[in-house]
Design a protein around this motif. Structure first.
Motif, PDB file in Angstrom:
ATOM      1  N   SER A 238       0.853  -1.186   0.000  1.00  0.00           N
ATOM      2  CA  SER A 238       0.000   0.000   0.000  1.00  0.00           C
ATOM      3  C   SER A 238       0.887   1.234   0.000  1.00  0.00           C
ATOM      4  O   SER A 238       2.025   1.203   0.486  1.00  0.00           O
ATOM      5  N   THR A 239       0.385   2.314  -0.551  1.00  0.00           N
ATOM      6  CA  THR A 239       1.102   3.594  -0.575  1.00  0.00           C
ATOM      7  C   THR A 239       0.142   4.709  -0.175  1.00  0.00           C
ATOM      8  O   THR A 239      -1.073   4.611  -0.368  1.00  0.00           O
ATOM      9  N   LEU A 240       0.713   5.770   0.367  1.00  0.00           N
ATOM     10  CA  LEU A 240      -0.062   6.936   0.766  1.00  0.00           C
ATOM     11  C   LEU A 240       0.588   8.176   0.179  1.00  0.00           C
ATOM     12  O   LEU A 240       1.799   8.378   0.327  1.00  0.00           O
ATOM     13  N   ALA A 241      -0.202   9.002  -0.499  1.00  0.00           N
ATOM     14  CA  ALA A 241       0.285  10.269  -1.061  1.00  0.00           C
ATOM     15  C   ALA A 241      -0.440  11.421  -0.375  1.00  0.00           C
ATOM     16  O   ALA A 241      -1.657  11.354  -0.124  1.00  0.00           O
ATOM     17  N   LEU A 242       0.301  12.478  -0.064  1.00  0.00           N
ATOM     18  CA  LEU A 242      -0.253  13.692   0.538  1.00  0.00           C
ATOM     19  C   LEU A 242      -0.031  14.847  -0.427  1.00  0.00           C
ATOM     20  O   LEU A 242       1.019  14.930  -1.077  1.00  0.00           O
TER      21      LEU A 242
ATOM     22  N   ALA B 174       4.709  11.682  -2.325  1.00  0.00           N
ATOM     23  CA  ALA B 174       4.233  10.365  -2.752  1.00  0.00           C
ATOM     24  C   ALA B 174       4.932   9.274  -1.952  1.00  0.00           C
ATOM     25  O   ALA B 174       6.074   9.431  -1.530  1.00  0.00           O
ATOM     26  N   ASN B 175       4.221   8.150  -1.745  1.00  0.00           N
ATOM     27  CA  ASN B 175       4.739   7.025  -0.957  1.00  0.00           C
ATOM     28  C   ASN B 175       5.320   7.556   0.348  1.00  0.00           C
ATOM     29  O   ASN B 175       6.497   7.343   0.675  1.00  0.00           O
ATOM     30  N   ALA B 176       4.464   8.245   1.100  1.00  0.00           N
ATOM     31  CA  ALA B 176       4.913   8.985   2.281  1.00  0.00           C
ATOM     32  C   ALA B 176       5.627   8.110   3.304  1.00  0.00           C
ATOM     33  O   ALA B 176       6.516   8.584   4.027  1.00  0.00           O
ATOM     34  N   PHE B 177       5.261   6.834   3.406  1.00  0.00           N
ATOM     35  CA  PHE B 177       5.881   5.940   4.385  1.00  0.00           C
ATOM     36  C   PHE B 177       7.035   5.132   3.788  1.00  0.00           C
ATOM     37  O   PHE B 177       7.541   4.219   4.429  1.00  0.00           O
TER      38      PHE B 177
END
Length: 636
Positions: A584-588, A605-608
């Motif tokens: 999983s990826t998280l973008a802000l 992008a890919n905050a973690f």
């Protein structure tokens, strides 16, 4: 169908390709032209449709078309590294060659590989995208088994005045890009001119250890893979008082991408996409509209090698080229039989040609297709029927058809059901690629792929809410696969079955714009267990579960948002031995309109910083940042 005829009337007052852009991010029922080759509202499409506008693109801040499309219902993409590296799209679990891609109505894609290079299409040149899921061979011919994606480039203003535009982007891995454009028009004419470019130093595309595992690019190359792009687009058109319209579109995108492929030095590919089209539409009679389209698309690829070999240095040297050309022509007639019935008949002609340093056994083929479609509304019921016959010089005759029915309840609720057939012909690589050092690389005995698909769906637009669910099953006979365990020699899988469930829900909750997507699918090889060793396995690179959530909110001049995407595990090979783990990826993202015409955008992008693969032994970008300055004043 009254909505259809109304939309057609509206398009007589706006540029045809641009008129669909009357919807913006807040419009719940946009006009689409890809689903039926005629302008209809999304509600009347009787299929699963997604529309992405320019406002959506600037809100989501995607770094590439791959970034924008990933996680939409039924859409899965893989990429062999970072920006500009080879990407493949799997629509509803079908092959990458089973999605037809159009740019302003012109079919694109390599005739050797058989699919479009989406990574080469610049984001800043895109005005709008229409995604239609499900078979469309009965309207478009070969390749539309999984669906159709049509990209509309940026178009001129139809409301008068001149509107300049400018954007500059900087980011991780030395990324810098810019775009400048000028558009304008009046009640009769419109134009748009745009130039852009992008550069990134990149990162190593292939994981270390690939040489030992004989996977990925088969070598260990720790160097960064740089990417450069230069692009330009133009759009001109004129409409006479009687409704006759003449329009011209042009797009060129040239890319220089480095990739890992040799232990001795850098490999380099120069790829180019060229698309040009002209459209003439007029009405000989009040109830009869004629549209003539002519276009050409080119997919040009040249590879180079530069490095040391046996202690000697060789300068940049060309090692091969693969140049594809498609010449296309279509004649379409839309005839209003009554106020609620429309008949469409037409003929398509396409010629494919290949010029290569590789000496294929054949280098050209032509296809002629004739089609007819009926659309009718009877009270709350809608019916769409279509048939098509294709004759190809290389693979003979094919007949396809489709039937759809829909019913509209109160409160914006509708249900629909459809059934359609489609086909795909083997590519030039599949059939004619010459042996490599005596090892076969093609299979001249391959059979065309044939599919049968059924779908049922329900959707509703109610106030600030919209939601939809669709279930489908696609059966493909003689599915063509390339598998590492078979030395990448293409072969037919006797039977494949893909079952899927797609859901989406959106709402505006107290100013928060929320859109969520879920895809559950079973893309399986279901050939005979006695004749097919992979029977029961998942088809390569297709996860069974995908989910995406977009959340955005504006606070006056400020905007914030986030996108979360998750994909389940998949396999890189038909034998299901090379596992690609779920991730999983998280973008802000954030934006600030610091003046009426100027905006600054920021994205993480890919905050973690999750590590994952979409192709076995190929790296994906870690945590990256992007900053964009955008100037877009209103026309004056």
């Amino acid at each position: 169908m009254k909505k259809t005829l109304l939309a057609a009337a509206l398009l007589c007052c706006l540029p045809t390709a641009y008129a669909a852009d009357q919807n913006d991010a807040s419009t719940l029922n946009p006009v689409v032209v890809t689903a039926t080759r005629t302008p209809i509202t999304a509600d009347d499409a009787l299929s699963s449709v997604t529309v992405i506008t320019r406002a959506d693109i600037e809100r989501l801040q995607p770094v590439s078309l791959i970034d924008l499309l990933t996680g939409l219902p039924g859409v899965n993409l893989t990429q062999s590294g970072g920006i500009g590296q080879v990407s493949t799209l799997f629509m509803r679990g079908t092959n990458s060659t089973h999605t037809l891609v159009l740019i302003d109505g012109v079919r694109i894609g390599s005739v050797t590989a058989g699919f479009a290079s989406l990574e080469q299409i610049p984001m800043e040149q895109i005005e709008r995208i229409e995604i239609v899921r499900g078979p469309r061979s009965s309207l478009y011919g070969a390749d539309a088994i999984g669906g159709v994606i049509q990209i509309f480039t940026r178009h001129g203003q139809a409301n008068g005045g001149i509107a300049p535009s400018l954007s500059m982007t900087a980011g991780s891995h030395g990324l810098f890009g810019s775009q400048a454009g000028l558009s304008g028009g009046d009640q009769h004419a419109w134009y748009n001119l745009s130039l852009g470019g992008e550069y990134t130093s990149g990162f190593p595309g292939c994981k270390m250890g690939a040489a030992e595992a004989m996977a990925g690019c088969f070598v260990d190359d720790p160097r960064d893979d740089a990417y450069r792009n230069w692009n330009g687009a133009a759009d001109f058109g004129y409409r006479w008082d009687n409704g006759t319209e003449l329009a011209f579109t042009w797009l060129r995108s040239k890319n220089d991408v480095e990739y890992a492929g040799s232990p001795y030095g850098g490999d380099d590919a120069v790829n180019e996409q060229r698309v040009a089209g002209v459209r003439l539409s007029f009405s000989p009679l009040e109830a009869w509209k004629v549209t003539l389209n002519a276009g050409q698309s080119k997919d040009l690829a040249t590879t180079y090698y530069q490095g040391t070999y046996y202690g000697e240095y060789y300068p940049l040297a060309q090692t091969g080229y693969f140049n594809s050309r498609r010449n296309q022509f279509s004649w379409q007639n839309d005839i209003a039989l009554s106020s609620n019935q429309l008949l469409t008949v037409g003929v398509d002609y396409q010629q494919e040609h290949l010029d290569s340093s590789t000496g294929y056994l054949a280098d050209s083929r032509a296809d002629t297709g004739a089609y007819a479609q009926y659309q009718g509304t009877f009270g709350r019921n809608e019916v769409q029927l279509s048939v098509r016959h294709d004759h190809n010089q290389q693979y003979g005759d094919h007949d396809t058809g489709a039937a759809s029915w829909g019913y509209h309840f109160d409160h914006g609720l509708r249900v629909y059901a459809s059934y359609g057939t489609a086909f795909h012909a083997p590519t030039f690589n599949d059939l004619y690629y010459p042996p490599y050092y005596g090892v076969p690389s093609a299979n001249p005995d391959l059979k065309p792929e044939k599919s049968r698909s059924a779908e049922v769906g329900v959707a509703q637009q109610l106030g600030v809410w919209n939601w939809g669910v669709s279930a489908y099953q696609t059966r493909i006979d003689d599915l063509i696969l390339l598998d590492p365990s078979q030395n990448y020699v293409p072969f037919n899988v006797s039977k494949a079955r893909i079952r899927g469930l797609e859901g989406q829900v959106g709402a505006d909750l107290g100013g928060w714009q929320v859109q969520a997507y879920l895809t559950l699918q079973q893309p399986k090889d279901v050939g005979s267990a006695t004749a097919d060793a992979n029977s029961g396995n998942l088809l390569p690179r297709r996860p069974e579960r995908m989910a995406r959530i977009d959340i955005d909110r504006r606070f006056g001049a400020f905007g914030i948002g986030t996108t979360w995407y998750a994909a389940g595990r998949s396999y890189d090979d038909a034998a299901n031995t090379h596992r690609l783990g779920g991730y999983s990826t998280l973008a802000l993202r954030a934006s600030w309109h610091f003046t009426q015409d100027w905006q600054v955008e920021a994205k993480l992008a890919n905050a973690f910083d999750h590590e994952y693969e979409t192709v076995y032994y190929y790296n994906q970008p870690g945590r990256t940042w992007y900053l964009t300055l955008r100037y877009s004043p209103a026309a004056h």
